[in-house]
Design a protein around this motif. Structure first.
Motif, PDB file in Angstrom:
ATOM      1  N   LEU A 196       0.811  -1.414   0.136  1.00 59.26           N
ATOM      2  CA  LEU A 196       0.169   0.049  -0.127  1.00 59.26           C
ATOM      3  C   LEU A 196       0.858   1.103   0.085  1.00 59.26           C
ATOM      4  CD1 LEU A 196      -2.823  -0.822   2.484  1.00 59.26           C
ATOM      5  CD2 LEU A 196      -3.036  -0.489  -0.070  1.00 59.26           C
ATOM      6  N   VAL A 197       1.921   1.199   0.732  1.00 57.32           N
ATOM      7  CA  VAL A 197       2.825   2.335   0.769  1.00 57.32           C
ATOM      8  C   VAL A 197       3.467   2.439  -0.481  1.00 57.32           C
ATOM      9  CG1 VAL A 197       5.021   3.268   1.726  1.00 57.32           C
ATOM     10  CG2 VAL A 197       3.139   2.349   3.390  1.00 57.32           C
ATOM     11  N   GLU A 198       3.700   1.450  -1.071  1.00 58.98           N
ATOM     12  CA  GLU A 198       4.512   1.588  -2.470  1.00 58.98           C
ATOM     13  C   GLU A 198       3.541   2.102  -3.530  1.00 58.98           C
ATOM     14  OE1 GLU A 198       6.082  -2.353  -3.278  1.00 58.98           O
ATOM     15  OE2 GLU A 198       7.653  -2.080  -1.894  1.00 58.98           O
ATOM     16  N   GLN A 199       2.321   1.588  -3.567  1.00 57.06           N
ATOM     17  CA  GLN A 199       1.441   2.216  -4.236  1.00 57.06           C
ATOM     18  C   GLN A 199       1.062   3.639  -4.298  1.00 57.06           C
ATOM     19  OE1 GLN A 199      -0.165   0.609  -7.044  1.00 57.06           O
ATOM     20  NE2 GLN A 199       1.197  -1.005  -6.731  1.00 57.06           N
ATOM     21  N   SER A 200       0.831   3.837  -2.962  1.00 54.41           N
ATOM     22  CA  SER A 200       0.614   5.410  -2.602  1.00 54.41           C
ATOM     23  C   SER A 200       1.667   6.125  -3.019  1.00 54.41           C
ATOM     24  CB  SER A 200       0.651   5.627  -1.064  1.00 54.41           C
ATOM     25  OG  SER A 200      -0.790   4.793  -0.615  1.00 54.41           O
ATOM     26  N   ASN A 201       3.042   5.500  -2.840  1.00 55.06           N
ATOM     27  CA  ASN A 201       4.120   6.506  -3.200  1.00 55.06           C
ATOM     28  C   ASN A 201       4.122   6.377  -4.891  1.00 55.06           C
ATOM     29  OD1 ASN A 201       5.110   7.020  -0.749  1.00 55.06           O
ATOM     30  ND2 ASN A 201       6.504   5.268  -0.769  1.00 55.06           N
ATOM     31  N   ALA A 202       3.838   5.607  -5.609  1.00 58.49           N
ATOM     32  CA  ALA A 202       3.604   5.575  -6.894  1.00 58.49           C
ATOM     33  C   ALA A 202       2.708   6.519  -7.550  1.00 58.49           C
ATOM     34  CB  ALA A 202       3.715   4.187  -7.460  1.00 58.49           C
ATOM     35  N   LEU A 203       1.484   6.563  -6.575  1.00 63.83           N
ATOM     36  CA  LEU A 203       0.309   7.410  -7.078  1.00 63.83           C
ATOM     37  C   LEU A 203       0.789   8.843  -7.024  1.00 63.83           C
ATOM     38  CD1 LEU A 203      -2.591   7.769  -8.141  1.00 63.83           C
ATOM     39  CD2 LEU A 203      -3.177   7.640  -5.680  1.00 63.83           C
ATOM     40  N   ALA A 204       1.292   9.118  -5.781  1.00 62.70           N
ATOM     41  CA  ALA A 204       1.768  10.484  -5.439  1.00 62.70           C
ATOM     42  C   ALA A 204       2.669  11.110  -6.761  1.00 62.70           C
ATOM     43  CB  ALA A 204       2.380  10.522  -4.015  1.00 62.70           C
ATOM     44  N   GLU A 205       3.702  10.012  -7.115  1.00 62.01           N
ATOM     45  CA  GLU A 205       4.463  10.578  -8.190  1.00 62.01           C
ATOM     46  C   GLU A 205       3.803  10.537  -9.459  1.00 62.01           C
ATOM     47  OE1 GLU A 205       8.035   8.569 -10.476  1.00 62.01           O
ATOM     48  OE2 GLU A 205       8.041   8.125  -8.495  1.00 62.01           O
ATOM     49  N   ASP A 206       2.841   9.936  -9.777  1.00 62.57           N
ATOM     50  CA  ASP A 206       2.230  10.012 -10.953  1.00 62.57           C
ATOM     51  C   ASP A 206       1.136  11.330 -10.917  1.00 62.57           C
ATOM     52  OD1 ASP A 206       3.014   7.548 -11.940  1.00 62.57           O
ATOM     53  OD2 ASP A 206       1.270   6.558 -11.538  1.00 62.57           O
ATOM     54  N   VAL A 207       0.926  11.583  -9.547  1.00 64.55           N
ATOM     55  CA  VAL A 207      -0.141  13.017  -9.708  1.00 64.55           C
ATOM     56  C   VAL A 207       0.826  14.020  -9.573  1.00 64.55           C
ATOM     57  CG1 VAL A 207      -1.185  14.172  -8.074  1.00 64.55           C
ATOM     58  CG2 VAL A 207      -1.873  11.967  -8.026  1.00 64.55           C
ATOM     59  N   ALA A 208       1.934  14.000  -9.270  1.00 68.54           N
ATOM     60  CA  ALA A 208       3.060  15.030  -9.197  1.00 68.54           C
ATOM     61  C   ALA A 208       3.339  15.408 -10.752  1.00 68.54           C
ATOM     62  CB  ALA A 208       4.106  14.814  -8.316  1.00 68.54           C
ATOM     63  N   ASN A 209       3.627  14.130 -11.379  1.00 70.15           N
ATOM     64  CA  ASN A 209       4.019  14.244 -12.992  1.00 70.15           C
ATOM     65  C   ASN A 209       2.740  14.897 -13.708  1.00 70.15           C
ATOM     66  OD1 ASN A 209       6.560  13.038 -12.489  1.00 70.15           O
ATOM     67  ND2 ASN A 209       5.995  11.188 -13.057  1.00 70.15           N
ATOM     68  N   SER A 210       1.626  14.479 -13.341  1.00 69.18           N
ATOM     69  CA  SER A 210       0.347  14.868 -14.020  1.00 69.18           C
ATOM     70  C   SER A 210       0.309  16.366 -13.881  1.00 69.18           C
ATOM     71  CB  SER A 210      -0.962  14.170 -13.929  1.00 69.18           C
ATOM     72  OG  SER A 210      -0.720  12.882 -14.155  1.00 69.18           O
ATOM     73  N   THR A 211       0.383  16.725 -12.513  1.00 68.74           N
ATOM     74  CA  THR A 211       0.429  18.060 -12.111  1.00 68.74           C
ATOM     75  C   THR A 211       1.178  19.016 -12.944  1.00 68.74           C
ATOM     76  OG1 THR A 211      -0.425  17.561  -9.931  1.00 68.74           O
ATOM     77  CG2 THR A 211       0.136  19.890 -10.176  1.00 68.74           C
ATOM     78  N   ALA A 212       2.328  18.442 -12.887  1.00 71.37           N
ATOM     79  CA  ALA A 212       3.538  19.323 -13.377  1.00 71.37           C
ATOM     80  C   ALA A 212       3.249  19.375 -15.014  1.00 71.37           C
ATOM     81  CB  ALA A 212       4.903  18.701 -13.443  1.00 71.37           C
ATOM     82  N   GLN A 213       2.636  18.381 -15.704  1.00 73.20           N
ATOM     83  CA  GLN A 213       2.330  18.721 -17.232  1.00 73.20           C
ATOM     84  C   GLN A 213       1.275  19.722 -17.332  1.00 73.20           C
ATOM     85  OE1 GLN A 213       1.368  14.610 -18.225  1.00 73.20           O
ATOM     86  NE2 GLN A 213       3.580  14.043 -18.761  1.00 73.20           N
ATOM     87  N   LEU A 214       0.186  19.468 -16.375  1.00 75.57           N
ATOM     88  CA  LEU A 214      -1.039  20.302 -16.459  1.00 75.57           C
ATOM     89  C   LEU A 214      -0.400  21.731 -16.332  1.00 75.57           C
ATOM     90  CD1 LEU A 214      -3.848  20.795 -16.815  1.00 75.57           C
ATOM     91  CD2 LEU A 214      -4.140  20.393 -14.414  1.00 75.57           C
ATOM     92  N   LYS A 215       0.494  22.051 -15.445  1.00 77.00           N
ATOM     93  CA  LYS A 215       0.836  23.495 -15.249  1.00 77.00           C
ATOM     94  C   LYS A 215       1.723  24.035 -16.508  1.00 77.00           C
ATOM     95  CE  LYS A 215       4.484  25.924 -12.507  1.00 77.00           C
ATOM     96  NZ  LYS A 215       5.588  25.749 -11.644  1.00 77.00           N
ATOM     97  N   GLU A 216       2.459  22.943 -16.945  1.00 80.51           N
ATOM     98  CA  GLU A 216       3.274  23.500 -18.297  1.00 80.51           C
ATOM     99  C   GLU A 216       2.292  23.661 -19.254  1.00 80.51           C
ATOM    100  OE1 GLU A 216       6.126  21.070 -21.098  1.00 80.51           O
ATOM    101  OE2 GLU A 216       6.843  20.698 -18.939  1.00 80.51           O
ATOM    102  N   GLN A 217       1.265  22.861 -19.482  1.00 82.41           N
ATOM    103  CA  GLN A 217       0.281  23.234 -20.567  1.00 82.41           C
ATOM    104  C   GLN A 217      -0.516  24.658 -20.262  1.00 82.41           C
ATOM    105  OE1 GLN A 217      -2.569  19.995 -20.424  1.00 82.41           O
ATOM    106  NE2 GLN A 217      -1.233  18.802 -21.819  1.00 82.41           N
ATOM    107  N   VAL A 218      -0.678  24.754 -18.992  1.00 77.92           N
ATOM    108  CA  VAL A 218      -1.330  26.192 -18.714  1.00 77.92           C
ATOM    109  C   VAL A 218      -0.368  27.311 -18.991  1.00 77.92           C
ATOM    110  CG1 VAL A 218      -2.164  27.598 -16.658  1.00 77.92           C
ATOM    111  CG2 VAL A 218      -2.988  25.358 -16.983  1.00 77.92           C
TER     112      VAL A 218
END
Length: 109
Positions: free
Chosen positions: A37-59
């Motif tokens: 669960l911790v590993e999955q949470s960390n992976a999800l947090a990283e995915d969200v961070a990457n998606s947020t960075a991409q969205l920020k870049e698009q904006v």
């Protein structure tokens, strides 16, 4: 929010939910399940961070492009106004010249 952002968030949420449910229902020790669960949470947090960075870049790209377009339009507008101002000044100078000539004739009379 754009359709691509909604799609990315939906995929991330579905992945997280599926991984969490898979881990919870898998027959494994509690410590192993918590670790996963911790590993999955960390992976999800990283995915969200990457998606947020991409969205920020698009904006940022969108606003930068809009800013450049606005600056170009303003420059064009100022240039156009400058030419029109020159035309008005030329017309006024011509009219003033005519009025001065008429005034000279009236003063001679």
């Amino acid at each position: 929010m754009s359709d691509s952002s909604n799609t990315i968030l939906g995929i991330l949420a579905g992945t997280a939910l599926g991984a969490t449910l898979g881990i919870l229902f898998a027959p494994d020790k509690g410590s192993s399940t918590r670790r996963k669960l911790v590993e999955q949470s960390n992976a999800l947090a990283e995915d969200v961070a990457n998606s947020t960075a991409q969205l920020k870049e698009q904006v940022v790209d969108t606003f930068s492009s809009s800013k450049d377009n606005l600056e170009d339009k303003m420059e064009s507008l100022v240039s156009s106004a400058s030419y029109k101002t020159e035309d008005v000044i030329t017309a006024l100078e011509s009219k003033l010249k005519e009025l001065k000539a008429k005034n000279r004739k009236l003063q001679r009379s």
